[in-house]
Design a protein around this motif. Structure first.
Motif, PDB file in Angstrom:
ATOM      1  N   SER A 122       0.847  -1.189   0.000  1.00  0.00           N
ATOM      2  CA  SER A 122       0.000   0.000   0.000  1.00  0.00           C
ATOM      3  C   SER A 122       0.890   1.249   0.000  1.00  0.00           C
ATOM      4  N   VAL A 123       1.223   1.709  -1.206  1.00  0.00           N
ATOM      5  CA  VAL A 123       2.120   2.859  -1.313  1.00  0.00           C
ATOM      6  C   VAL A 123       1.320   4.165  -1.434  1.00  0.00           C
ATOM      7  N   ALA A 124       0.048   4.056  -1.813  1.00  0.00           N
ATOM      8  CA  ALA A 124      -0.742   5.264  -2.108  1.00  0.00           C
ATOM      9  C   ALA A 124      -0.830   6.208  -0.917  1.00  0.00           C
ATOM     10  N   VAL A 176      -3.314   7.980   0.483  1.00  0.00           N
ATOM     11  CA  VAL A 176      -4.782   8.063   0.448  1.00  0.00           C
ATOM     12  C   VAL A 176      -5.222   9.268   1.277  1.00  0.00           C
ATOM     13  N   ALA A 177      -6.126  10.065   0.709  1.00  0.00           N
ATOM     14  CA  ALA A 177      -6.619  11.230   1.463  1.00  0.00           C
ATOM     15  C   ALA A 177      -7.340  10.741   2.712  1.00  0.00           C
ATOM     16  N   ASP A 178      -7.107  11.406   3.833  1.00  0.00           N
ATOM     17  CA  ASP A 178      -7.730  10.973   5.087  1.00  0.00           C
ATOM     18  C   ASP A 178      -9.229  11.291   5.114  1.00  0.00           C
ATOM     19  N   PRO A 200     -12.318   5.464   4.255  1.00  0.00           N
ATOM     20  CA  PRO A 200     -11.975   4.128   4.759  1.00  0.00           C
ATOM     21  C   PRO A 200     -10.460   3.932   4.708  1.00  0.00           C
ATOM     22  N   ASP A 201      -9.926   3.176   5.661  1.00  0.00           N
ATOM     23  CA  ASP A 201      -8.497   2.845   5.642  1.00  0.00           C
ATOM     24  C   ASP A 201      -8.358   1.556   4.825  1.00  0.00           C
ATOM     25  N   ILE A 202      -7.758   1.688   3.643  1.00  0.00           N
ATOM     26  CA  ILE A 202      -7.739   0.567   2.696  1.00  0.00           C
ATOM     27  C   ILE A 202      -6.879  -0.581   3.224  1.00  0.00           C
ATOM     28  N   VAL A 203      -5.694  -0.272   3.718  1.00  0.00           N
ATOM     29  CA  VAL A 203      -4.806  -1.338   4.183  1.00  0.00           C
ATOM     30  C   VAL A 203      -5.411  -2.025   5.418  1.00  0.00           C
ATOM     31  N   GLY A 228       3.091  -1.639   4.355  1.00  0.00           N
ATOM     32  CA  GLY A 228       2.574  -0.270   4.382  1.00  0.00           C
ATOM     33  C   GLY A 228       3.675   0.747   4.146  1.00  0.00           C
ATOM     34  N   PHE A 229       3.266   1.963   3.902  1.00  0.00           N
ATOM     35  CA  PHE A 229       4.189   3.091   3.759  1.00  0.00           C
ATOM     36  C   PHE A 229       3.782   4.158   4.771  1.00  0.00           C
ATOM     37  N   LYS A 267       2.940   3.361  13.890  1.00  0.00           N
ATOM     38  CA  LYS A 267       1.975   3.102  12.811  1.00  0.00           C
ATOM     39  C   LYS A 267       1.987   1.623  12.416  1.00  0.00           C
ATOM     40  N   LYS A 326      -1.279  -0.686  12.814  1.00  0.00           N
ATOM     41  CA  LYS A 326      -1.909  -1.297  11.625  1.00  0.00           C
ATOM     42  C   LYS A 326      -1.587  -2.786  11.526  1.00  0.00           C
TER      43      LYS A 326
END
Ligand code: C5P
Length: 400
Positions: free
Chosen positions: A273-275, A277-279, A305-308, A322-323, A337, A341
């Protein structure tokens, strides 16, 4: 976690208009640290002069079976013994036929026959010549002989016709050749990668996004392909060209990214999951462009939503990486983090080091602690991340 050592390539250039593209290919390979020795057929010299390749490769160009530089006069054998691969680009229809029959009537065909290293060919010819059953038979036979056929592409041809037969573009060819050399740490594994920013609409033309360029995610996709994985890339809006070998799904918002990931996740071995993602997303985006006036405009935002986290909560989650992009306290925040996660591996960087740039500094966090990777081009870091991912994945599965 070192990058690969310098490789040696013999680039065979045969007679075709695409020979001019072999000059650009030479430049790109040399730029990427490959030692290139160019061997030209007589027909190739009608299209491009050897001096061009000599200048670009920094090495003498070989053209003649009879006056090679080898002390024993056997350049065709001497050359290939020091090479990691031979690439013929462009490979004419005539040269493919010669390879099939093991002809050895000039330096290039002789060294192909005498070689002890892999042979890759990038055909280039008129579409009718390519479609001709004789050429198709030859290509099938070369594949059976273990020759790697790259391309051809389809499109407008120098002869004015359109169809299959164009040589694969130099940038892609350079990537394909370098991929070929990388250890296949993820052979046969399915890897799903998210990359880039997301864009959350405010109205018909405006939105909330971030400064992620997508370069790191695309580099990770390329490194996974190099490692032999079957890659699906779910990308937010970027200006980048995805690797041709990846299945790419373009999305805009976090919600669309989640839907694309959910659609593709079955059968995935590794999720990276490198994206960025807007919070938050805008609760009631306007279908029409909002007209400005003198009043304060308030946007109501709701958490995305939190994709990861969604993927980690699946009954049988894939191995997840994750990143984290932090602006301070990298070690502390990244490790927090990773724990929160429940990720086995997390790659973290400082935003000021990374955003939009070609280089980055990355630190990998896993159960063995923190592994700082020195500043390097993103593709080099991506390869190191893939090597670590493969190691932990195989350890978890007990497969290697
Ligand atoms: O935004 P944050 O720092 O929490 O991101 C950490 C990791 O979680 C990244 O790998 C990012 O791609 C992922 N993430 C996600 N969905 C979100 C937010 C972050 O998958 N909504």
């Amino acid at each position: 976690m070192n990058d690969i050592v310098k490789k040696r390539l013999i680039l065979g250039v045969t007679g075709g208009v695409a020979a001019y593209k072999a000059a650009e290919l030479t430049r790109l390979l040399v730029k990427n640290g490959v030692e290139v020795r160019v061997v030209m057929t007589e027909a190739a010299r009608h299209f491009v002069a050897p001096a061009t390749f000599q200048a670009l490769s920094g090495q003498p160009v070989l053209t003649d079976l009879w006056d090679g530089p080898a002390a024993n006069g056997m350049a065709h054998i001497e050359l290939t013994r020091h090479a990691d691969a031979v690439l013929i680009a462009p490979a004419s229809a005539d040269f493919l036929a010669k390879l099939v029959h093991g002809a050895a009537d000039d330096l290039l065909s002789t060294l192909c026959l005498a070689r002890a290293c892999p042979l890759l060919v990038a055909p280039a010819m008129n579409r009718e010549m390519w479609d001709n059953p004789a050429t198709q038979r030859n290509v099938a036979q070369l594949k059976r002989d273990g020759v790697v056929i790259i391309g051809p592409d389809s499109g407008a041809q120098a002869c004015g016709e359109t169809g299959p037969g164009r040589m694969v573009e130099p940038a892609t060819l350079a990537e394909d050749v370098e991929s070929y050399w990388h250890p296949k740490l993820l052979a046969g594994k399915r890897v799903l990668i998210t990359a880039g920013p997301t864009f959350e609409a405010i109205d018909a033309v405006r939105g909330i996004t971030n400064l992620s360029s997508g370069k790191m995610g695309y580099a990770v996709a390329r490194a996974a392909i190099e490692a032999g994985a079957e890659v699906t890339l779910v990308s937010g809006p970027t200006c980048l060209t995805p690797p041709t070998a990846a299945k790419t799904l373009s999305v805009t918002s976090a919600q669309q990214m989640l839907e694309a990931v959910n659609k593709e996740i079955a059968g995935t071995d590794i999720f990276i999951s490198v994206a960025a993602v807007a919070d938050y997303y805008v609760l009631n985006p306007s279908e029409q462009k909002i007209k400005k006036d003198a009043h304060i405009l308030t946007l109501e935002l709701a958490p995305n939503p939190d994709i990861v986290a969604n993927v980690m909560n699946l009954p049988n989650p894939p191995f997840c990486v994750g990143f984290a992009a932090e602006s301070e306290n990298l070690y502390e925040f990244a490790e927090m983090k990773r724990k929160r996660k429940r990720l086995p591996l997390l790659a973290a960087n400082l935003v000021q080091d990374a955003l939009g740039s070609e280089d980055n500094e990355l630190t990998l966090f896993d159960d063995d602690g923190a592994h700082p990777l020195p500043r390097a081009p993103k593709i080099v870091l991506a390869r190191q991340l893939i090597a670590r991912t493969a190691k932990l994945y195989h350890k978890e599965k007990g497969s290697k």
